[in-house]
Design a protein around this motif. Sequence first.
Motif, PDB file in Angstrom:
ATOM      1  N   VAL A   1       5.505   2.479   3.289  1.00  0.00           N
ATOM      2  CA  VAL A   1       4.821   3.013   2.107  1.00  0.00           C
ATOM      3  C   VAL A   1       3.929   4.156   2.573  1.00  0.00           C
ATOM      4  CG1 VAL A   1       3.245   2.562   0.191  1.00  0.00           C
ATOM      5  CG2 VAL A   1       4.844   0.774   0.930  1.00  0.00           C
ATOM      6  N   VAL A   2       4.055   5.307   1.908  1.00  0.00           N
ATOM      7  CA  VAL A   2       3.230   6.470   2.233  1.00  0.00           C
ATOM      8  C   VAL A   2       2.356   6.810   1.035  1.00  0.00           C
ATOM      9  CG1 VAL A   2       3.216   8.904   2.909  1.00  0.00           C
ATOM     10  CG2 VAL A   2       4.981   7.362   3.807  1.00  0.00           C
ATOM     11  N   ARG A   3       1.057   6.948   1.285  1.00  0.00           N
ATOM     12  CA  ARG A   3       0.120   7.394   0.242  1.00  0.00           C
ATOM     13  C   ARG A   3      -0.027   8.905   0.377  1.00  0.00           C
ATOM     14  NH1 ARG A   3      -5.185   4.043  -0.331  1.00  0.00           N
ATOM     15  NH2 ARG A   3      -3.648   2.661  -1.316  1.00  0.00           N
ATOM     16  N   HIS A   4       0.333   9.613  -0.680  1.00  0.00           N
ATOM     17  CA  HIS A   4       0.359  11.062  -0.629  1.00  0.00           C
ATOM     18  C   HIS A   4      -0.943  11.684  -1.119  1.00  0.00           C
ATOM     19  CE1 HIS A   4       4.549  10.839   0.432  1.00  0.00           C
ATOM     20  NE2 HIS A   4       4.769  10.064  -0.608  1.00  0.00           N
ATOM     21  N   ASP A   5      -1.126  12.949  -0.741  1.00  0.00           N
ATOM     22  CA  ASP A   5      -2.354  13.650  -1.083  1.00  0.00           C
ATOM     23  C   ASP A   5      -2.476  13.910  -2.584  1.00  0.00           C
ATOM     24  OD1 ASP A   5      -2.823  13.722   1.650  1.00  0.00           O
ATOM     25  OD2 ASP A   5      -1.900  15.682   1.892  1.00  0.00           O
ATOM     26  N   ASN A   6      -1.358  13.829  -3.323  1.00  0.00           N
ATOM     27  CA  ASN A   6      -1.403  14.079  -4.761  1.00  0.00           C
ATOM     28  C   ASN A   6      -1.651  12.813  -5.579  1.00  0.00           C
ATOM     29  OD1 ASN A   6       1.082  12.781  -4.570  1.00  0.00           O
ATOM     30  ND2 ASN A   6       2.295  14.631  -4.909  1.00  0.00           N
ATOM     31  N   GLY A   7      -1.909  11.674  -4.906  1.00  0.00           N
ATOM     32  CA  GLY A   7      -2.220  10.434  -5.615  1.00  0.00           C
ATOM     33  C   GLY A   7      -1.037   9.515  -5.810  1.00  0.00           C
ATOM     34  N   ILE A   8       0.174   9.986  -5.540  1.00  0.00           N
ATOM     35  CA  ILE A   8       1.384   9.178  -5.683  1.00  0.00           C
ATOM     36  C   ILE A   8       1.664   8.456  -4.365  1.00  0.00           C
ATOM     37  CG2 ILE A   8       3.904   9.341  -5.997  1.00  0.00           C
ATOM     38  CD1 ILE A   8       3.328  11.672  -7.893  1.00  0.00           C
ATOM     39  N   GLU A   9       2.318   7.303  -4.439  1.00  0.00           N
ATOM     40  CA  GLU A   9       2.807   6.601  -3.247  1.00  0.00           C
ATOM     41  C   GLU A   9       4.322   6.483  -3.339  1.00  0.00           C
ATOM     42  OE1 GLU A   9      -0.558   3.776  -1.429  1.00  0.00           O
ATOM     43  OE2 GLU A   9       0.430   2.914  -3.192  1.00  0.00           O
ATOM     44  N   THR A  10       4.993   6.573  -2.170  1.00  0.00           N
ATOM     45  CA  THR A  10       6.444   6.393  -2.125  1.00  0.00           C
ATOM     46  C   THR A  10       6.793   5.247  -1.188  1.00  0.00           C
ATOM     47  OG1 THR A  10       6.563   8.179  -0.470  1.00  0.00           O
ATOM     48  CG2 THR A  10       7.100   8.743  -2.752  1.00  0.00           C
TER      49      THR A  10
ATOM     50  N   ILE B   1       3.021  -4.191  -0.574  1.00  0.00           N
ATOM     51  CA  ILE B   1       3.592  -2.941  -1.081  1.00  0.00           C
ATOM     52  C   ILE B   1       2.814  -2.449  -2.292  1.00  0.00           C
ATOM     53  CG2 ILE B   1       5.632  -1.947  -2.206  1.00  0.00           C
ATOM     54  CD1 ILE B   1       7.368  -3.716  -0.439  1.00  0.00           C
ATOM     55  N   ARG B   2       2.511  -3.343  -3.225  1.00  0.00           N
ATOM     56  CA  ARG B   2       1.890  -2.929  -4.485  1.00  0.00           C
ATOM     57  C   ARG B   2       0.407  -3.290  -4.487  1.00  0.00           C
ATOM     58  NH1 ARG B   2       5.672  -4.861  -9.340  1.00  0.00           N
ATOM     59  NH2 ARG B   2       4.302  -3.413 -10.451  1.00  0.00           N
ATOM     60  N   VAL B   3      -0.420  -2.290  -4.266  1.00  0.00           N
ATOM     61  CA  VAL B   3      -1.869  -2.447  -4.359  1.00  0.00           C
ATOM     62  C   VAL B   3      -2.431  -1.241  -5.090  1.00  0.00           C
ATOM     63  CG1 VAL B   3      -2.055  -3.794  -2.230  1.00  0.00           C
ATOM     64  CG2 VAL B   3      -2.276  -1.320  -2.133  1.00  0.00           C
ATOM     65  N   GLU B   4      -3.602  -1.416  -5.678  1.00  0.00           N
ATOM     66  CA  GLU B   4      -4.274  -0.288  -6.305  1.00  0.00           C
ATOM     67  C   GLU B   4      -4.691   0.729  -5.241  1.00  0.00           C
ATOM     68  OE1 GLU B   4      -7.474  -2.027  -8.618  1.00  0.00           O
ATOM     69  OE2 GLU B   4      -6.416  -1.443 -10.446  1.00  0.00           O
ATOM     70  N   THR B   5      -4.778   1.983  -5.641  1.00  0.00           N
ATOM     71  CA  THR B   5      -5.285   3.037  -4.770  1.00  0.00           C
ATOM     72  C   THR B   5      -6.785   3.165  -5.002  1.00  0.00           C
ATOM     73  OG1 THR B   5      -3.197   4.242  -4.854  1.00  0.00           O
ATOM     74  CG2 THR B   5      -5.149   5.475  -4.171  1.00  0.00           C
ATOM     75  N   PRO B   6      -7.602   2.781  -4.030  1.00  0.00           N
ATOM     76  CA  PRO B   6      -9.061   2.797  -4.246  1.00  0.00           C
ATOM     77  C   PRO B   6      -9.564   4.185  -4.610  1.00  0.00           C
ATOM     78  CG  PRO B   6      -8.501   1.596  -2.236  1.00  0.00           C
ATOM     79  CD  PRO B   6      -7.246   2.275  -2.690  1.00  0.00           C
ATOM     80  N   GLY B   7     -10.364   4.255  -5.662  1.00  0.00           N
ATOM     81  CA  GLY B   7     -11.010   5.502  -6.048  1.00  0.00           C
ATOM     82  C   GLY B   7     -10.151   6.454  -6.844  1.00  0.00           C
TER      83      GLY B   7
END
Length: 365
Positions: free
Chosen positions: A112-121, A36-42
Amino acid sequence: MRKTWRHLIVGLGIMGLTTAFCPVGQPFTLAEQQSIRVETPGLFDRSNEFNVDFGAITAHDYSFPLPMGKAELNGNRSGLIIVSSKGDAVKVMFSGKVRLSKKISGYGNVIVVRHDNGIETVYAHNAQNLVNVNDRVRAGQTIAIVGGDGKRDYCDFMMMVNGAFINPATIIEMNSHRLRKQVVRFRKRGALVSVTVEKGTNEDALDKDRVVVMNLAKLAPGTWAYPLPNSHVISPFGGRRRHSGVDIKTVANDKVLAAFDGEVTRSEMYYGYGNCIRIKHTNGLETLYSHQSRNLVKVGQKVKAGQVIGLTGRTGRATTEHLHFELFYGGKRYDPAFIFNHANHSLQDVTITLANGRMTSKRNK
């Protein structure tokens, strides 16, 4: 504009990914699909911070996970417990891409969804997940069926930046389920991420006591300017992709002009927008200009209509040099074609009224 400041320091979770940010069409790595908790690459490669303007997000681009549910903060304020009824549909908050969809100890069925604005839910304790890893999802799409613990039906909802949980109440009004109309800055500080609420836009964006009526056909020369003369539109407002503005193209490093007199409220590298400028105009409108190769104005600077504020480029998420241009009133986006005739780079022959947080337009007789 009234400014309020709040700070929240949150710790990062698992920190094992340092590869370049995944393009939309590229599958997530195995590690991203398991934890669930990982860094967002880049996410912080170009800058150690980025902003999200939640006041500019339209109703079409946002959904509360359980619109009929009752929300309360969990014990450590890292998420919401949203109580609903059996069989209710869980909705995705913003558009994005499913990074994880599986059963995890302590979370049950979780997405877990990675959103286009850089946030994850994060949506946990679902009775059933309805999407798979790497699926593209749109705001408001049903992604799961609400589950719970056998005693009550609820969704355990969390928000993250770069693997760090953030307090959802910083972003969402608990009673109304609406996004708070504010600009939020996310800054990476070593192994921490700070979350700063920079500007609230409720009061002066709506400006309920002010009524402005403008016959655009009678505006004097020098009081307005088409933002990119000698150009052509390559992507209009709205459509199937829900384009938030209009893309206007000429050549690289062409001069970008301020549409009206006003004050610069943003001039910075702003995530997918690249070099971005936002101007609050004296007539009550706001305009945004992005992807510049270079910004030539600073926050707080007064500008005149037709003043050169930047040079066209392809910074941020852009595949060619162009200007992405947006129009706002009352915190809502409007089609710039309400104001400008893109074909001949003139003002429309209309009278617009700005009142009660809404812009209306009537063609002149």
